[in-house]
Structure formats: C-alpha cells, structure tokens
Write an enzyme that holds these catalytic residues in place. Structure first.
Site, PDB file in Angstrom:
ATOM      1  NE  ARG A  54      37.988 -24.465  28.588  1.00 58.54           N
ATOM      2  CZ  ARG A  54      39.088 -25.157  28.315  1.00 58.54           C
ATOM      3  NH1 ARG A  54      39.860 -25.574  29.292  1.00 58.54           N
ATOM      4  NH2 ARG A  54      39.437 -25.420  27.078  1.00 58.54           N
ATOM      5  CE  LYS A 154      43.751 -35.897  11.313  1.00 61.09           C
ATOM      6  NZ  LYS A 154      44.790 -35.033  10.981  1.00 61.09           N
ATOM      7  CG  ASP A 183      41.402 -41.660   9.155  1.00 57.73           C
ATOM      8  OD1 ASP A 183      40.881 -41.023   8.211  1.00 57.73           O
ATOM      9  OD2 ASP A 183      42.621 -41.834   9.232  1.00 57.73           O
ATOM     10  CG  HIS A 184      37.746 -36.919   7.638  1.00 59.94           C
ATOM     11  ND1 HIS A 184      38.968 -36.495   8.078  1.00 59.94           N
ATOM     12  CD2 HIS A 184      37.626 -36.416   6.378  1.00 59.94           C
ATOM     13  CE1 HIS A 184      39.552 -35.771   7.136  1.00 59.94           C
ATOM     14  NE2 HIS A 184      38.762 -35.703   6.098  1.00 59.94           N
ATOM     15  CG  HIS A 246      43.581 -38.660   6.680  1.00 59.48           C
ATOM     16  ND1 HIS A 246      42.685 -39.031   7.639  1.00 59.48           N
ATOM     17  CD2 HIS A 246      43.719 -37.310   6.799  1.00 59.48           C
ATOM     18  CE1 HIS A 246      42.288 -37.951   8.313  1.00 59.48           C
ATOM     19  NE2 HIS A 246      42.910 -36.903   7.814  1.00 59.48           N
ATOM     20  CE  LYS A 346      47.621 -28.757   5.444  1.00 59.86           C
ATOM     21  NZ  LYS A 346      46.344 -29.433   5.196  1.00 59.86           N
TER      22      LYS A 346
HETATM   23  C1  BG6 Z   1      42.595 -33.315   8.209  1.00 61.02           C
HETATM   24  C2  BG6 Z   1      43.873 -32.542   8.303  1.00 61.02           C
HETATM   25  O1  BG6 Z   1      42.670 -34.486   8.983  1.00 61.02           O
HETATM   26  O2  BG6 Z   1      42.363 -33.673   6.861  1.00 61.02           O
HETATM   27  C3  BG6 Z   1      43.843 -31.315   7.427  1.00 61.02           C
HETATM   28  O3  BG6 Z   1      44.101 -32.155   9.662  1.00 61.02           O
HETATM   29  C4  BG6 Z   1      43.480 -31.705   6.008  1.00 61.02           C
HETATM   30  O4  BG6 Z   1      45.092 -30.644   7.439  1.00 61.02           O
HETATM   31  C5  BG6 Z   1      42.222 -32.563   5.988  1.00 61.02           C
HETATM   32  O5  BG6 Z   1      43.268 -30.513   5.270  1.00 61.02           O
HETATM   33  C6  BG6 Z   1      41.977 -33.124   4.604  1.00 61.02           C
HETATM   34  O6  BG6 Z   1      40.711 -33.734   4.570  1.00 61.02           O
HETATM   35  P1  BG6 Z   1      39.896 -33.826   3.206  1.00 61.02           P
HETATM   36  O7  BG6 Z   1      38.690 -34.603   3.553  1.00 61.02           O
HETATM   37  O8  BG6 Z   1      39.630 -32.406   2.776  1.00 61.02           O
HETATM   38  O9  BG6 Z   1      40.797 -34.520   2.234  1.00 61.02           O
END
Ligand code: BG6
Length: 495
Positions: A54, A154, A183-184, A246, A346
């Site tokens: 935007r 996600k 999903d990374h 994850h 966390k």
């Molecule tokens: C994300 C979450 O999907 O994954 C974050 O939204 C989190 O809160 C992150 O910090 C963790 O990813 P990685 O690759 O650092 O373990």
C-alpha cells in the site's frame, strides 16, 4: 527431496510477486534469499520481482529497500532493474488489473513465458481475500507457457474451522498442487537430516519403537523474548506460534513410518498418518498433561531482561503463554505407551532445538565393586540448532581397577564434517517452490490434523482458571514442567 546443485537452467524466467512488499518478512527473509540465490547463480537473468504494497514506494523506493535488505550479496546491484513495484490496495480488484498489465509487460520485455509465483507476505487475515481476487482477475490460472503457484506462511488459520475455511477459500482459486505452505523449520538442513538419519541407515530402524525407546523429548527453546512482536504474540502464544506448526512437524518426521519414496506425496501421507495417531486429549485431560508458563523479569547473559507483561504492546494482565510443556501419546503399534514430551519457551537460558530419543536402561548391571551411579540412560540426541550435531550417549568404563561406569558421548558435528555451506531455509524453500518440488511444504490435511491436536489445549487455556505459571527469564521454565515428567519417573535432558 530437493538436492543441492546448480539448477540455474532448470528455472524458467519466472516473475515473483510479493504481496506485503514493504513488510518485515520481505526485507528480513525473502529479499535476502532472492539476492543470495542470484549470487549463487541459481536464478536466471530473466527472473523478475514485483513488490505489491500500500505504501507509495515506487520502483525507486522499492529498489532502495531491496539494496538495503540484500546489501551483503554482490550481484544484487546487477539485477536491480529486475525489481518493480506496484502500489495498491489488496482488497480492490483494480490492483489485480494493474498487476495483470504489469506482468504482461514484464513478460513481453523479458521475452519469458508466463510462470508466476505469488508470495503472500501480508498479515494472514488477507490470505483468503488476496487469493480470491487473484482468482477473480484470472491470475490464478496456469497458462500454456508456464506455471502459477502461490506461497503462504503460517499461521494457516487460528483453529480447525478457520483453517478449513482458509483451505476452501484458497481452493476456490488455486488447486492444492499450486499452493505451497511454508513452515520454515522444514527448510532447515538438520530437520531434513532427521529423514536421512532414519531412512538411510539400517541400525536405527530396529530400535526406533516402543520396545527400545523409553521416551522422546522435543525441545524448542529460545533465548529471545517477544521483542517488537508483542502485538502479534498476544494473539498467538507458544501453542499456536511454535507447537501447532514447527514442533508437530519435527514430531511427525521423528515418529512417522518410512516413506516408500522421498516424494512429497509419500512423505506427506506418512506425516498425516502419524499426526492422526496422536491422541487428542479431552479438555479435562489437558490440565494433567500440560504446563503453561509466562516469563517474568530475570537475568540472561548477566543482563537484566524484562518480563513478558512489561514488553511493548503486551497487556499488563496478559494471560498469553510464552512457555508450554506437554505429554503426548501416539496410539499406534510403533509408539503405544511411549511418552512423547514436548516443550517450547521464550527467554530460556539458551537457544536450543533438539530431539532426545531416550532408550530403555540395561536390564541388569553385572558389575561388582564399581559404581554405575553416574550412568544415565542411552540417548540419541539430535541437535537441530544452533549446534548442528548428533550425539550418542552411552556408558563407558572410567580407567582404573574397578568397573566404574560413566555416561560418555560420541559426537557428529555438521561444521566439523562438511565443508559445504548450509543454505538458509528461505533460499531452499523459495527455490523448491520455483522448481515445483512440494516435499518440504505442508499439505492442507496436515495443517488440519495439527489444529485438531492443539484445539482442546487451546480451549482449556482460554478458561481463565487454567494455571499460568510464572518463570524467571533465563530459566528452563516453571518447575511444574519438571513435575510433569517426574510424575512418570522421567526428567528433562538439558544440554
Ligand atoms: C517463528 C515464530 O515461526 O519461529 C517466532 O513466529 C520464533 O516466534 C521463530 O521466534 C523461531 O524460528 P527459529 O528458526 O529461530 O527457530
């Protein structure tokens, strides 16, 4: 499964269209990944990017943002003219009409086919609208010369019913084969190695079951707090942010049956099967199997850090969990009776993602006169990050006259063994989406199964009386999480 190699010639002159081009995900992950792929000659010269958002950035403003985000990659300057910008409202059909014109003109100028990859890097509530409007404007159809695919990130919905709705909204414009759900975690080398370890070695399979495995522990510990993402996190919490996606992905790779082939369909079928076997607790059972916590101020690396309720955009009476520990059960022949413990939090003492397979103890220790007091159970520790390692823990004799037995570890480290550089998860996943390899993406039914598992827990958490235990930042979560394991004679393995 995608294999690392130079596949430059396999990728056609595609146009990547990023919705949410001025956002955080674009500048932190997508643009650096694109720049790095160009640098490694994985993308052809004709590859183009259109940023849609935007803000009134214009081509110049967007190109500046690209240069800033991808500054550490050499060739980004060479390709800067391949970046274009379209200012528009995501909810207005006229944006999509302008996009069609821009796509046509780029494809004509660069003389490419019509391969298009849409990346929705916007807030998730826009996914349904954007995909519908792409459909309405004719942009979701694959033409005769090229493919049309769409990537979403996600969260895929907020619960089972909203996830089902998102699936059906998207399926109105795109077929399931066109949709790439990221999903990374699946893009991480060490997560992919879970499959390599299990299914390229004969020694693990015979012991990978209830006859030998005493319990499984999966930990995703983060040292960071919520930072500037308080507003987002208040509506998410650890259960939806990490466990639903994850952790259940890692769990399914660790516990699933062997796929017949490393194809997307075989792997996704097996993941769905094991997720379907995860016992779904009743809301009443959640309390005895789940511990939820929230960090209060504490010390990390000798520095005072604030508590969750003092973070920016977080309510001072927030009940959002920043920690969850759970005992799960998988009701199938392989895993019946084996507790599966998972936890995430966390503001833990250190960043640490790992899977611990704890094996049964030796049935009898025949040593006389020595000591085996320091002997723990055999464990196979799959360390996903930040250390990328696999450790086997077993008993060995301490030198000396008596049979004193102590736990020792045999270690495989990625960094010490391989010279090849690990790719960033986003590089791998974007390249796979361009190549049409869906192995590392989620299928719609996996997402629904994962929501079905967390939904009763989510509902139990929404009851105001469900305990929310405080834990000091810099600790491994509330002590109730240790009690959760002690009640069945187990304990957490911290590194
Ligand atoms: C994300 C979450 O999907 O994954 C974050 O939204 C989190 O809160 C992150 O910090 C963790 O990813 P990685 O690759 O650092 O373990």
């Amino acid at each position: 499964m995608s294999i690392h190699m130079n596949r430059k010639r396999q990728i056609e002159g595609t146009t990547l269209v990023i919705f949410g081009a001025s956002g955080d995900l674009t500048s932190r992950k997508i643009l650096p990944a694109i720049a790095s792929l160009w640098d490694q000659e994985q993308l052809p010269n004709e590859f183009s990017v259109i940023g849609v958002a935007r803000s009134p950035l214009g081509d110049e403003g967007f190109r500046r943002l690209v240069m800033e985000s991808a500054a550490s990659w050499d060739s980004i300057g060479t390709y800067i003219e391949n970046f274009h910008y379209l200012q528009g409202d995501y909810t207005s059909i006229s944006t999509y009409q302008s996009l069609t014109k821009l796509l046509d003109s780029i494809e004509q100028t660069r003389q490419t086919g019509k391969s298009r990859l849409f990346y929705l890097a916007t807030i998730p509530s826009l996914f349904g609208t954007i995909s519908s409007l792409l459909g309405e404007s004719g942009l979701s159809q694959s033409g005769a010369s090229g493919f049309t695919r769409i990537i979403i990130e996600k969260p895929f919905g907020n619960d089972t019913s909203s996830a089902l709705k998102l699936n059906s909204d998207m399926h109105r414009s795109f077929s399931e084969e066109q949709i790439y759900r990221i999903d990374h975690y699946l893009g991480k080398e060490t997560v992919q190695n879970l499959l390599a370890l299990r299914f390229s070695n004969a020694i693990f399979e015979p012991i990978w079951n209830r006859n030998f495995v005493n319990n499984v522990q999966i930990t995703v510990a983060e040292q960071i707090g919520v930072g500037h993402r308080g507003g987002f996190y208040e509506n998410a919490g650890a259960l939806k942010d990490i466990i639903q996606n994850h952790m259940l992905q890692v769990l399914s790779l660790v516990l699933m049956e062997a796929p017949a082939l490393m194809t997307a369909e075989s792997i996704q079928n097996e993941k769905v099967k094991v997720l379907s076997a995860v016992e779904i607790p009743s809301i009443a059972e959640v309390a005895s199997r789940t511990v939820r916590g929230q960090y209060v101020s504490g010390v990390i690396n000798s520095e005072e850090v604030k508590g969750y309720r003092e973070e920016r955009d977080v309510s001072s009476t927030s009940k959002t969990e920043t920690y969850v520990a759970m005992r799960l059960a998988v009701d199938n022949w392989r895993w019946a009776g084996v507790p599966i413990f998972i936890r995430t939090g966390k503001r833990m003492p250190k960043r640490e993602t790992q899977v611990v397979m704890e094996f049964n103890r030796a049935p009898h220790l025949p040593f006389i006169g020595g000591s085996a007091r320091q002997l723990g159970p055999n464990r196979l520790i799959l360390r996903i990050q930040p250390e990328e390692e696999i450790k086997l823990v077993f008993g060995a004799k301490v030198p000396g006259q008596d049979y004193n037995i102590r736990s020792v570890a045999m270690n495989f480290s990625y960094a010490d063994t391989f010279k090849e550089v690990s790719w960033d998860a986003y590089e791998r996943l974007i390249l796979d989406a361009l190549l049409g390899d869906r192995t590392l993406f989620l299928r719609s039914d996996e997402v629904i199964k994962a929501w079905e598992i967390v939904e009763p827990i989510q509902r139990a958490f929404s009851d105001l009386d469900f305990p929310l235990y405080p834990y000091a930042a810099g600790t491994y979560g509330p002590k109730e999480a240790s009690k959760l394991l002690q009640s069945t004679g187990h304990y957490w393995h911290n590194s």
